[in-house]
Design a protein around this motif. Structure first.
Motif, mmCIF file in Angstrom:
data_model
loop_
_atom_site.group_PDB
_atom_site.id
_atom_site.type_symbol
_atom_site.label_atom_id
_atom_site.label_comp_id
_atom_site.label_asym_id
_atom_site.label_seq_id
_atom_site.Cartn_x
_atom_site.Cartn_y
_atom_site.Cartn_z
ATOM 1 N N THR A 125 -3.536 -1.313 -9.620
ATOM 2 C CA THR A 125 -2.811 -0.747 -8.485
ATOM 3 C C THR A 125 -3.495 0.483 -7.893
ATOM 4 O O THR A 125 -2.987 1.071 -6.942
ATOM 5 C CB THR A 125 -1.378 -0.351 -8.902
ATOM 6 N N ASN A 126 -4.611 0.890 -8.487
ATOM 7 C CA ASN A 126 -5.365 2.068 -8.038
ATOM 8 C C ASN A 126 -4.627 3.380 -8.266
ATOM 9 O O ASN A 126 -5.002 4.412 -7.690
ATOM 10 C CB ASN A 126 -5.742 1.962 -6.546
ATOM 11 N N ILE A 127 -3.583 3.343 -9.075
ATOM 12 C CA ILE A 127 -2.913 4.607 -9.382
ATOM 13 C C ILE A 127 -3.812 5.454 -10.276
ATOM 14 O O ILE A 127 -4.702 4.959 -10.953
ATOM 15 C CB ILE A 127 -1.550 4.377 -10.063
ATOM 16 N N GLY A 145 -1.949 7.535 -5.258
ATOM 17 C CA GLY A 145 -1.207 8.580 -5.961
ATOM 18 C C GLY A 145 -0.999 8.265 -7.425
ATOM 19 O O GLY A 145 -1.630 7.383 -8.003
ATOM 20 N N LYS A 146 -0.082 8.982 -8.022
ATOM 21 C CA LYS A 146 0.178 8.815 -9.449
ATOM 22 C C LYS A 146 1.575 8.245 -9.666
ATOM 23 O O LYS A 146 2.356 8.070 -8.725
ATOM 24 C CB LYS A 146 0.039 10.152 -10.167
ATOM 25 N N ILE A 197 -7.828 3.829 -12.844
ATOM 26 C CA ILE A 197 -8.719 4.939 -13.191
ATOM 27 C C ILE A 197 -7.865 6.178 -13.407
ATOM 28 O O ILE A 197 -7.444 6.843 -12.455
ATOM 29 C CB ILE A 197 -9.755 5.197 -12.084
ATOM 30 N N PHE A 198 -7.591 6.472 -14.672
ATOM 31 C CA PHE A 198 -6.824 7.659 -15.012
ATOM 32 C C PHE A 198 -7.776 8.826 -15.294
ATOM 33 O O PHE A 198 -8.990 8.645 -15.410
ATOM 34 C CB PHE A 198 -5.947 7.392 -16.229
ATOM 35 N N ARG A 226 0.839 -1.194 0.000
ATOM 36 C CA ARG A 226 0.000 0.000 0.000
ATOM 37 C C ARG A 226 0.875 1.246 0.000
ATOM 38 O O ARG A 226 2.099 1.167 0.084
ATOM 39 C CB ARG A 226 -0.931 -0.006 1.211
ATOM 40 N N GLY A 227 0.216 2.380 -0.103
ATOM 41 C CA GLY A 227 0.951 3.643 -0.112
ATOM 42 C C GLY A 227 1.397 4.046 -1.498
ATOM 43 O O GLY A 227 0.985 3.476 -2.516
ATOM 44 N N ALA A 228 2.261 5.033 -1.552
ATOM 45 C CA ALA A 228 2.732 5.582 -2.823
ATOM 46 C C ALA A 228 3.956 4.826 -3.336
ATOM 47 O O ALA A 228 4.676 4.184 -2.572
ATOM 48 C CB ALA A 228 3.068 7.060 -2.639
ATOM 49 N N ILE A 229 4.168 4.904 -4.627
ATOM 50 C CA ILE A 229 5.384 4.349 -5.223
ATOM 51 C C ILE A 229 6.539 5.284 -4.875
ATOM 52 O O ILE A 229 6.463 6.485 -5.156
ATOM 53 C CB ILE A 229 5.239 4.226 -6.749
#
Length: 742
Positions: free
Chosen positions: A318-320, A298-299, A348-349, A273-276
């Protein structure tokens, strides 16, 4: 001494295919799988890897694409089973003092444990026991192999598929402590895929003690902990790190960004989880990054635009979010982009048209935006991606047409544009894709005509799925001559809601490699050709529904692994086409079949699980042998002219979920043996001539969702348990018990 040791080793093995038949005589250096030192003559290599691997499947992130040969026949499976060595490994191997290479992979040792004495082969540098069905605890004695450079105990990659089709029980390996790794100062490659490491207290600390390690594969090892920090980092040479399919419930650790030698990172299918981390974008040597199926936020970091050496980027599910157009534009700015595989599917972009700069990614081989909210039309510049092999834009809200430039993609093997809003013609240039294997264009709103030119160079095509979203008229027409001979030999064809009739397509009978045929609502108003099954002898799935096929059904002979036959919603007549076979699913409803159901139906179709003969003109009684179809879960005989009493024996149909005998002329009472049908979810006996009291055992149908008994001659009072057990059904259909006294 070494010859005797090998012969003793052979005696302990099973070898059903005779792979070791050359092991005779005195010169063991000429035996199959044996390698000797050219100077000393000592045996240094024993390579008994199974050279006949199980049928190869090609999966691209959960979606199947057929390989050059996707014939999963029983013969191939049996050939693989026969080619496996098995039995027990003899300690006579200890007499091979100079053995440095031992490969027993892809065999079947039937759950035997890995012998402890292998840890005494002091010269061993290479040990591969992968996919050979060993079980139990990995012996810590292997830690004595101080010269070992390569250790592979992997059982993940295709073992799960083997267990589906081959009778190998799912044995597994386990490691309780990784301290033995300290004895591997020279180890460069370690693969413990599928080995249970759940009980290992600090796996990362142990791995960090391997100074020479270059590749680490711990796939599906039930690891739950991915430490956020490490005290020291000895893995300076690590280039490949694969920790996919574990149970990590944590952030992506920042120490990964310090492993500057990394070329491959695979953390897919975890619970990260969390941001890359932004630091990942500074790994200059990174070639492959897979983070699919994690719960990230996040992106995509801007630093990723520095990864010009990246060949594979997989961020599926990944929900990015963020601007996909901005990201793709940035990637294309690399002067010599190496990107070959790009998977941003199921995210979802913010949307926007696919950019024309996509054409700047010259080496791109795979694009997968399946089920991503990208939207827009496909740019003409996509034709510049000359290396593209897989283009998957399915369920990505793409609209418009396929650009004519698609014909420039001469390396393309899979084209999937299914489930979109594409609503124009399909260009003839698609016929230039000579490497195409799979073409999926279904569930769009195509218009226009398809001619032979659309297929003229598709000699490798094996899968064709094409249809339009259902409408009252056909907008897409296959316009080819009756004697057209396609250039391909398909394995699977699905054409729906488009016109290929009115004649039965003669070209279909040239497709003798077919396994699956679906021709739904394609405007065929013709008879079924005699001997059709001879032209397509290996089809396991037939569906010709929703046409105007007429006349009698000619004889069909099915391969013994065939399971599905659907001729529903046509104008077919004559006796029921119940041909002897192992079919599981049979749909003949909405036709004009007449005559009785054969009394020996259980002999003709012993594997039947679903039978739908509704809305025909079938007469006679329901045969008693119906009760012998023990695998039956659905029996639908509604709207026929069946008469006489119900069969007396239902005891063996304990998996039956659906029983619909409505709108017939069935008389008599409900047999008491129906009390054993406790799995029923739907039972409809309405509009018949059934009589007697309502059976008390209906109260035991705990899974029942639909019950309809209306239009019969049941008598007596409505039982008290109706309100207790079936009150919801009573409210939904108050007429089902008419004739009964309240």
């Amino acid at each position: 001494m070494e010859t005797k040791a090998l012969l003793s080793f052979k005696e302990g093995l099973t070898d059903p295919s005779g792979r070791l038949s050359s092991w005779v005589g005195e010169d063991c250096c000429n035996w199959t799988g044996v390698g000797c030192d050219n100077c000393t003559g000592h045996v240094i290599k024993l390579d008994l890897r199974n050279s006949l691997p199980v049928i190869e499947l090609e999966f691209i992130e959960g979606k199947y694409y057929p390989t050059e040969d996707d014939d999963y026949s029983d013969e191939k499976i049996k050939a693989y089973e026969k080619s496996c060595l098995g039995g027990k490994i003899s300690p006579s191997l200890l007499n091979l003092k100079h053995l440095s290479y031992l490969d027993l992979s892809l065999n079947n040792f039937s759950g035997n444990t890995i012998p402890k004495f292998l840890g005494s082969l002091e010269s061993l540098m290479y040990l591969n026991l992968s996919f050979s069905f060993f079980s139990g605890v990995v012996p810590p004695q292997l830690g004595n192999l101080s010269r070992l450079q390569y250790l592979d105990l992997n059982s993940v990659s295709f073992s799960s598929y083997i267990q589906l089709v081959i009778s190998f029980p799912p044995w597994g390996l386990e490691v309780k402590n990784l301290e033995c790794l300290v004895g591997f100062p020279s180890l460069r490659y370690l693969n413990l895929g599928g080995v249970n490491l759940e009980k290992v207290p600090d796996w990362l600390h142990s791995v960090n003690m391997l100074p020479s390690l270059g590749e680490l594969h711990l796939v599906d090892c039930k690891l739950a902990s991915l430490p956020h920090s490490v005290f020291s980092n000895n893995s300076t040479l690590l280039s490949v790190l694969d920790l996919s399919y574990n149970h990590f419930d944590s952030l992506i650790p920042h120490w990964l960004s310090n492993l500057s030698s990394l070329s491959t990172i695979n953390l897919a299918y975890n619970w990260l989880r969390g941001a890359i981390p932004d630091g990942m974008g500074h790994l200059a040597n990174l070639r492959s990054l897979e983070l699919a199926d994690n719960d990230l936020i996040g992106k995509i970091p801007n630093s990723f635009l520095n990864l010009c050496n990246l060949q594979t980027l997989n961020l599926q599910s990944t929900n990015i979010s963020g601007e996909v157009v901005e990201f793709l534009d940035g990637l294309s700015q690399c002067s010599n982009s190496s990107l070959e595989y790009l998977d941003l599917s199921k995210n979802i972009f913010l949307g926007g048209n696919l950019p024309y700069s996509l054409g700047g990614l010259k080496k791109l081989k795979i694009i997968n935006l399946f089920e991503s909210s990208v939207g827009g039309s496909i740019p003409y510049s996509i034709g510049n991606l000359m290396s593209l092999q897989i283009l998957d834009l399915s369920r990505s809200s793409v609209w418009g047409s396929i650009p004519y430039s698609i014909g420039n993609l001469t390396s393309l093997q899979t084209l999937d544009l299914s489930d979109n809003q594409m609503n124009r013609t399909i260009p003839e240039s698609i016929g230039k894709l000579s490497m195409l294997v799979a073409l999926r264009l279904y569930s769009n709103s195509w218009a226009g005509f398809l001619t032979g030119a659309h297929f003229q160079n598709l000699t490798r095509l094996k899968l064709l799925w094409l249809d339009t979203k259902f409408s009252s008229k056909w907008t897409l027409v296959l316009d080819v001559k009756h004697d057209w001979v396609p250039p391909f030999k398909l394995r699977k064809i699905q054409l729906r809601n488009m016109k290929i009739g009115p004649k039965f397509p003669a070209w279909l009978q040239t497709q003798n490699k077919l396994r699956l045929i679906v021709l739904d609502n394609v405007g065929i108003s013709d008879t079924i050709p005699h001997g059709l099954w001879k032209s397509c002898p290996n089809v396991t799935f037939w569906r010709l529904s929703g046409n105007k096929l007429h006349g009698q059904v000619p004889y069909f002979e099915f391969p013994h692994w065939a399971y599905y036959f659907d001729l529903s919603s046509n104008n077919l007549e004559g006796p029921l086409p119940l041909f002897r076979s192992n079919l599981s699913l049979l749909f003949l409803q909405n036709n004009m079949f007449s005559g009785p159901i054969p009394e020996n139906i259980s002999e003709l179709l012993p594997k039947l699980s679903w039978l739908d003969l509704s809305s025909n003109s079938i007469t006679g009684r329901i045969p008693h042998s119906i009760g012998m179809l023990k695998e039956l879960i659905g029996l639908v005989l509604r709207n026929n002219s069946l008469s006489r009493k119900l069969p007396p024996h239902w005891n063996d149909l304990q998996d039956l979920l659906v029983l619909n005998l409505a709108e017939n002329n069935i008389s008599g009472s409900v047999p008491s043996s129906m009390q054993y049908l406790k799995s029923l979810e739907l039972i409809s006996l309405s509009q018949n001539h059934l009589e007697g009291e309502l059976p008390f055992f209906f109260r035991n149908y705990r899974n029942l969702q639909i019950l309809d008994l209306g239009g019969n001659k049941f008598s007596g009072k409505l039982p008290a348990w109706i309100g207790e057990s079936l009150s919801s059904l009573l409210r939904s259909n108050p007429s089902m018990f008419r004739k009964l006294q309240l």
